[in-house]
Design an enzyme around this catalytic site. Structure first.
Site, PDB file in Angstrom:
ATOM      1  N   VAL A   6       0.828  -1.211   0.000  1.00 20.98           N
ATOM      2  CA  VAL A   6       0.000   0.000   0.000  1.00 20.98           C
ATOM      3  C   VAL A   6       0.861   1.259   0.000  1.00 20.98           C
ATOM      4  CG1 VAL A   6      -1.956   1.144   1.075  1.00 20.98           C
ATOM      5  CG2 VAL A   6      -1.638  -1.312   1.399  1.00 20.98           C
ATOM      6  N   SER A   7       0.674   2.094  -1.004  1.00 23.02           N
ATOM      7  CA  SER A   7       1.497   3.288  -1.201  1.00 23.02           C
ATOM      8  C   SER A   7       0.672   4.555  -1.023  1.00 23.02           C
ATOM      9  CB  SER A   7       2.075   3.247  -2.621  1.00 23.02           C
ATOM     10  OG  SER A   7       2.660   4.488  -2.940  1.00 23.02           O
ATOM     11  N   PRO A   8       1.302   5.637  -0.532  1.00 26.27           N
ATOM     12  CA  PRO A   8       0.620   6.933  -0.478  1.00 26.27           C
ATOM     13  C   PRO A   8       0.715   7.682  -1.813  1.00 26.27           C
ATOM     14  CG  PRO A   8       2.783   7.151   0.485  1.00 26.27           C
ATOM     15  CD  PRO A   8       2.657   5.702   0.049  1.00 26.27           C
TER      16      PRO A   8
END
Ligand code: ZN
Length: 611
Positions: free
Chosen positions: A284-286
């Site tokens: 999960v990436s911002p």
């Protein structure tokens, strides 16, 4: 009738307050460490060394104690959860924290591995060198004692403060959604999971849920603290950043704490403490705008995240105009959601508090899987995609394939790499083994063999501590398996489960068996093989059964920290000086005598090396 009802309500409220069964306390302390010349933990990039501070790093501690014994174990139950602006937990740091707590009269004998959880927020802009296994020290040129001490001292102080602040308290549970603050960085691997399983999660390929605990003082109803868990990597600050930063989680905490501490309170100095903690953020990436080629500006090739066949050019983009703006935006979206959930958190958790902890050899675990078959884990090894990195930070580990590099630490240790046996190759299949970490003990073991796992209960709230980065689906599968087992063991009918990620130690990533087949970065970094997730789940089921039966859990002895063997090749400050005729501390450009709010104020002075 109405009057009677009101009297009754007033009476039951008083009764609730009078029989408070929990003591709670919160504490915060600085863990910033060496602010120059030290490599950052996360991107594994040699050139990314500190050159100052964006904002300071902190440990945020919360202590809970049940004043009512939990049968059949006849004692009160005390527990500390600490969320720290650091890459990840470390059993060597925890060990030092416990020594420091034992040396302090107010906390002597109160804490062991059993009742402390230290979870890193996974910021990628904090000093490295605090993990004591070789593989995590390659780009920091070995162990960095200054980082290690800053984290250990600060974490211990935060717990000491939390214990000192302990008072009768009430804990409320809240749940809600965060919108537009995360994206899956390996969406093609996620698609390897069965359609039927994906259909169970309408939110798609990332978790949008935020689970929140709200603490208030029983007598005054004054806010004491807040912890929430929401999946997103600490990679809004990218790998060109050289300023120490708590990234999106650390900034969200500061925003939240500002609202609950008196006006004018300096960051990190208020009594109210709010933690935005790490959970299953593995894929999960911002960087929610997606990944693009730096040369052409076009989207990257999806399957392998490459541009013209090369991974170095493919980079994720955040929503802001630069990384500082993106960090602020991702932090603010979490902060906004947390505020709303806080305001609506009305369900009180009154206990019981209970906990289990175990040390497990993950390199050699045979267990009964969910489908009833016997499965095994493998000795630790990293696959080829580990060197390629992710779109949050393209691979900088490519040099490990060369025999002579500019990295003195790698040149010293790489000769000891072992060739995998056929049995090891088969065990990790289809992962092609790039780094076989098993069985090399020079200068000390390259990866953790024995890792800590932990289960905490407060009423219907259950938290498991995992020393790993679980992907979205791995986390969902683990939470579901734990909830099912809690129900089957009749602990409660309606459990809420959260995963404390990167907690107490670091053992890389954990994907599902299906995602492992894709062998993207996260699968290549699933160190103990395709059955790692099922292995973890089997151990949590054991802890749940022990909790239900009221018996202690079996455990291996705590592994050594290898502290006495650590090698440190990062040079110290050899010579430090200021210009001719100047002295340390001289101001060469004075700040203005007056300024308005929002104006940037600057000054120039002669400093010593901030390390
Ligand atoms: Zn990560």
């Amino acid at each position: 009738m109405l009057l009677q009802l009101l009297t009754f309500l007033a009476y039951s409220l008083t009764a609730t307050l009078a029989t408070s069964v929990l003591n709670v306390g919160s504490g915060i302390y600085d863990v910033t460490g060496p602010a120059a010349d030290i490599n950052f933990m996360g991107y594994a990039m040699m050139g990314q060394v500190g050159k100052g501070i964006h904002f300071r790093l902190r440990a945020r501690a919360f202590v809970f104690e049940s004043t009512v014994p939990t049968p059949p174990l006849n004692d009160s139950r005390l527990f500390a959860f600490v969320s720290v602006d650091m890459g990840m937990g470390s059993s060597a740091v925890t060990n030092r924290v416990l020594e420091l707590l034992d040396a302090e009269p107010t906390t002597t004998g109160k804490f062991t591995n059993d009742n402390v959880c230290i979870s890193g927020t996974h910021t990628h802009s904090a000093p490295a060198g605090f993990l004591t296994h070789t593989i995590f020290q390659v780009t920091s040129l070995g162990f960095v004692k200054q980082s290690y001490n800053a984290y250990a001292n600060g974490i211990a102080q935060s717990i000491i403060k939390a214990v000192a602040n302990m008072a009768p308290g009430r804990v409320f549970l809240g749940q809600g959604k965060v919108t537009n603050a995360n994206i899956n960085r390996s969406p093609t691997a996620y698609l390897y999971n069965a359609q039927s399983e994906r259909d169970l999660y309408p939110d798609g390929n990332t978790d949008k849920d935020m689970t929140l605990l709200k603490f208030v003082n029983s007598d005054t109803s004054a806010p004491v603290g807040m912890i929430n868990w929401y999946s997103v990597h600490g990679t809004a600050m990218n790998n060109t950043n050289k300023l120490i930063s708590g990234d999106n989680k650390g900034h969200a905490s500061s925003l939240f704490e500002k609202d609950f501490n008196p006006v004018g309170t300096l960051p990190g100095k208020g009594k109210f403490v709010g933690a935005f903690a790490a959970t299953n953020l593995g894929d999960v990436s911002p960087n929610i705008n997606g990944s693009f080629c730096m040369d052409t500006g076009l989207p990257c090739e999806m399957e392998h995240s490459t541009c013209n066949g090369k991974n170095e050019m493919c980079t994720g983009r955040g929503p802001g105009k630069d990384m500082f703006d993106s960090t602020n935006i991702i932090a603010t979206r979490q902060y906004d959601a947390a505020k709303e959930i806080w305001n609506n958190a009305k369900e009180e958790l009154v206990g019981p508090i209970d906990m289990r902890h175990t040390w497990v050899d993950m390199t050699n675990l045979t267990f009964k899987a969910t489908d009833g078959t016997m499965k095994s884990t493998c000795g630790a090894a990293m696959g080829y995609a580990f060197a390629a990195g992710t779109t949050d930070g393209p691979g900088m580990f490519n040099f490990i394939q060369g025999s002579n590099t500019s990295n003195p630490f790698w040149n010293l240790v790489s000769h000891f790499l072992s060739k995998p046996t056929q049995k090891e190759i088969d065990c990790h299949h289809p992962k092609p083994i790039l780094l076989n970490l098993e069985g090399i003990d020079f200068p000390y073991p390259w990866a953790a063999k024995v890792v800590p796992l932990q289960l905490i209960r407060m009423g219907r709230f259950f938290m498991v501590s995992v020393p790993s980065e679980l992907t979205t689906m791995a986390g969902r599968r683990m939470r579901k398996a734990i909830a099912d087992e809690v129900i089957a063991q009749k602990l409660t009918a309606n459990p809420v489960v959260v995963i404390a990620g990167l907690a107490n130690e670091y053992a890389d990533y954990t994907t599902t068996f299906e995602e492992y087949q894709a062998q993207r970065y996260e699968g290549a970094s699933t160190a103990y093989g395709p059955n790692e997730l099922e292995g973890f789940i089997s151990q949590f089921k054991r802890l749940i059964a022990d909790m239900a039966a009221g018996v202690e859990s079996q455990t291996l002895p705590a592994p050594p920290t290898y502290l006495s063997k650590q090698i440190s090749l990062a040079p110290g400050v050899i010579y430090d000086s200021v210009a001719d005729g100047k002295h340390f501390g001289d101001v060469t450009v004075q700040p203005p005598l007056t300024a308005v709010v929002g104006e940037v104020v600057s000054t120039v002075f002669c400093s010593a090396n901030p390390r």
